[in-house]
Design an enzyme around this catalytic site. Sequence first.
Site, PDB file in Angstrom:
ATOM      1  N   ASP A   1      31.120  28.431  29.104  1.00  0.00           N
ATOM      2  CA  ASP A   1      30.729  29.482  30.027  1.00  0.00           C
ATOM      3  C   ASP A   1      30.170  28.776  31.274  1.00  0.00           C
ATOM      4  O   ASP A   1      29.856  27.584  31.231  1.00  0.00           O
ATOM      5  CB  ASP A   1      29.651  30.334  29.345  1.00  0.00           C
ATOM      6  CG  ASP A   1      29.003  31.303  30.301  1.00  0.00           C
ATOM      7  OD1 ASP A   1      29.733  32.056  30.968  1.00  0.00           O
ATOM      8  OD2 ASP A   1      27.749  31.307  30.385  1.00  0.00           O
TER       9      ASP A   1
ATOM     10  N   ASP B   1      27.954  30.618  34.261  1.00  0.00           N
ATOM     11  CA  ASP B   1      26.651  31.101  34.734  1.00  0.00           C
ATOM     12  C   ASP B   1      25.632  31.050  33.605  1.00  0.00           C
ATOM     13  O   ASP B   1      25.799  31.692  32.567  1.00  0.00           O
ATOM     14  CB  ASP B   1      26.777  32.529  35.265  1.00  0.00           C
ATOM     15  CG  ASP B   1      27.693  32.585  36.465  1.00  0.00           C
ATOM     16  OD1 ASP B   1      27.379  31.925  37.465  1.00  0.00           O
ATOM     17  OD2 ASP B   1      28.736  33.261  36.402  1.00  0.00           O
TER      18      ASP B   1
ATOM     19  N   GLY C   1      30.322  40.606  35.700  1.00  0.00           N
ATOM     20  CA  GLY C   1      31.243  40.775  36.822  1.00  0.00           C
ATOM     21  C   GLY C   1      30.533  41.413  38.005  1.00  0.00           C
ATOM     22  O   GLY C   1      29.894  42.458  37.872  1.00  0.00           O
TER      23      GLY C   1
ATOM     24  N   LYS D   1      31.678  42.879  40.837  1.00  0.00           N
ATOM     25  CA  LYS D   1      32.185  44.186  41.304  1.00  0.00           C
ATOM     26  C   LYS D   1      31.723  45.282  40.356  1.00  0.00           C
ATOM     27  O   LYS D   1      31.263  46.348  40.770  1.00  0.00           O
ATOM     28  CB  LYS D   1      33.723  44.171  41.388  1.00  0.00           C
ATOM     29  CG  LYS D   1      34.273  43.210  42.421  1.00  0.00           C
ATOM     30  CD  LYS D   1      35.777  43.358  42.584  1.00  0.00           C
ATOM     31  CE  LYS D   1      36.592  42.796  41.434  1.00  0.00           C
ATOM     32  NZ  LYS D   1      36.710  41.327  41.389  1.00  0.00           N
TER      33      LYS D   1
ATOM     34  N   HIS E   1      32.170  42.251  47.615  1.00  0.00           N
ATOM     35  CA  HIS E   1      32.185  41.149  46.657  1.00  0.00           C
ATOM     36  C   HIS E   1      32.786  39.880  47.264  1.00  0.00           C
ATOM     37  O   HIS E   1      32.316  38.766  47.006  1.00  0.00           O
ATOM     38  CB  HIS E   1      32.948  41.561  45.393  1.00  0.00           C
ATOM     39  CG  HIS E   1      32.807  40.584  44.281  1.00  0.00           C
ATOM     40  ND1 HIS E   1      33.834  39.797  43.836  1.00  0.00           N
ATOM     41  CD2 HIS E   1      31.726  40.233  43.536  1.00  0.00           C
ATOM     42  CE1 HIS E   1      33.395  39.019  42.855  1.00  0.00           C
ATOM     43  NE2 HIS E   1      32.132  39.272  42.651  1.00  0.00           N
TER      44      HIS E   1
ATOM     45  N   LYS F   1      30.117  38.397  49.222  1.00  0.00           N
ATOM     46  CA  LYS F   1      29.139  37.796  48.300  1.00  0.00           C
ATOM     47  C   LYS F   1      29.637  36.447  47.781  1.00  0.00           C
ATOM     48  O   LYS F   1      28.871  35.474  47.677  1.00  0.00           O
ATOM     49  CB  LYS F   1      28.888  38.771  47.131  1.00  0.00           C
ATOM     50  CG  LYS F   1      27.934  38.285  46.082  1.00  0.00           C
ATOM     51  CD  LYS F   1      28.689  37.879  44.834  1.00  0.00           C
ATOM     52  CE  LYS F   1      27.859  37.044  43.894  1.00  0.00           C
ATOM     53  NZ  LYS F   1      28.612  36.606  42.731  1.00  0.00           N
TER      54      LYS F   1
ATOM     55  N   THR G   1      35.070  32.125  31.713  1.00  0.00           N
ATOM     56  CA  THR G   1      33.936  32.760  32.393  1.00  0.00           C
ATOM     57  C   THR G   1      34.319  34.085  33.039  1.00  0.00           C
ATOM     58  O   THR G   1      35.488  34.320  33.331  1.00  0.00           O
ATOM     59  CB  THR G   1      33.395  31.807  33.482  1.00  0.00           C
ATOM     60  OG1 THR G   1      32.326  32.440  34.183  1.00  0.00           O
ATOM     61  CG2 THR G   1      34.462  31.429  34.492  1.00  0.00           C
ATOM     62  N   THR G   2      33.321  34.915  33.286  1.00  0.00           N
ATOM     63  CA  THR G   2      33.591  36.157  34.027  1.00  0.00           C
ATOM     64  C   THR G   2      33.434  35.954  35.527  1.00  0.00           C
ATOM     65  O   THR G   2      33.806  36.814  36.307  1.00  0.00           O
ATOM     66  CB  THR G   2      32.630  37.282  33.616  1.00  0.00           C
ATOM     67  OG1 THR G   2      31.316  36.918  33.978  1.00  0.00           O
ATOM     68  CG2 THR G   2      32.680  37.553  32.144  1.00  0.00           C
ATOM     69  N   THR G   3      32.835  34.842  35.909  1.00  0.00           N
ATOM     70  CA  THR G   3      32.593  34.661  37.345  1.00  0.00           C
ATOM     71  C   THR G   3      33.902  34.350  38.084  1.00  0.00           C
ATOM     72  O   THR G   3      34.918  34.012  37.477  1.00  0.00           O
ATOM     73  CB  THR G   3      31.520  33.567  37.570  1.00  0.00           C
ATOM     74  OG1 THR G   3      30.864  33.804  38.804  1.00  0.00           O
ATOM     75  CG2 THR G   3      32.114  32.187  37.581  1.00  0.00           C
TER      76      THR G   3
ATOM     77  N   ASP H   1      25.297  31.220  26.919  1.00  0.00           N
ATOM     78  CA  ASP H   1      23.848  31.345  27.152  1.00  0.00           C
ATOM     79  C   ASP H   1      23.329  32.776  27.014  1.00  0.00           C
ATOM     80  O   ASP H   1      22.130  32.982  27.182  1.00  0.00           O
ATOM     81  CB  ASP H   1      23.492  30.881  28.570  1.00  0.00           C
ATOM     82  CG  ASP H   1      23.954  31.891  29.617  1.00  0.00           C
ATOM     83  OD1 ASP H   1      25.167  32.190  29.661  1.00  0.00           O
ATOM     84  OD2 ASP H   1      23.095  32.437  30.327  1.00  0.00           O
TER      85      ASP H   1
END
Length: 256
Positions: free
Chosen positions: A10, A12, A53, A55, A84, A87, A124-126, A185
């Site tokens: 992962d 983040d 996520g 968004k 986003h 960002k 990851t979702t990022t 995490d």
Amino acid sequence: MNSFEAYLFDVDGTLADTERDGHLVAFNKAFADAGLSWNWSIELYLELLAVTGGKERMLHYLEKYDPPFEDVSLDLEDYFASIHASKTDHFKDMVDQGAVALRPGIERFLNEARAQKRRLAISTTTTFGNVTALLANTLGKESIDWFELIAAGDIVAKKKPAPDVYHYTLKEMGLAAEQCLVFEDSRNGILASKGANLTTVITVNDFTSDHDFNGAELIVSNLGEPGSAMQVIGGRQSQLFDGVSMLDVVTLDRLR
Ligand code: XBP
Ligand code: MG
């Protein structure tokens, strides 16, 4: 003894503590740029992190908290996609300026795993660009290629806690679940990894130390490095790690 063939990371909270000094600040900068009066506090952000996520998190905030919002002519999803994107630019700029460091033991472990010819991937979702910016600015540009696969963001339809990104990773790499070990995490992270039947080591951080990590094989403070010893916190197999102050590929094979 059997060995793990691959390690899935992962990003983040696991590779780096990106949320407080990275994502949160970037969200607030993007809101200001868009003329929105929104300014998320750390306390609020802790709650909003339940939705993965960026968004999806903004849409959830609008729906649940009913903040000041003038109706925009754009479709809401398009509107939040544009905020986003801004960002993401802010996040990458901040990472370029060194705002985010890797967590203890990450660089040591990656180098060792590579030396032992183990396979590496990121699940990851990022957003993909956030990951490559983080790697380039902490380990150097070439480190992006250390990872056979970077499965990120919208690559799957359902983000964590759905297991989809891990199923995708296994399929792309041609691996069975039992050949891999995951580092996560958060509660959403372990729900995703366990949903794909993966052995999971949790490294907690300030944002996640009170999460429910039921099912984790091992829960530790970090991977450990000289000057920053790992503390064993719990997990189903924690007794195998008594007296261990650093995780390496050999000690982790005790979980195989
Ligand atoms: C990370 C996330 C991400 C980041 C923001 O979860 O939830 O949404 O906060 O990233 P995990 P984007 O560590 O479980 O992958 O804004 O790029 O979506
Ligand atoms: Mg995480």
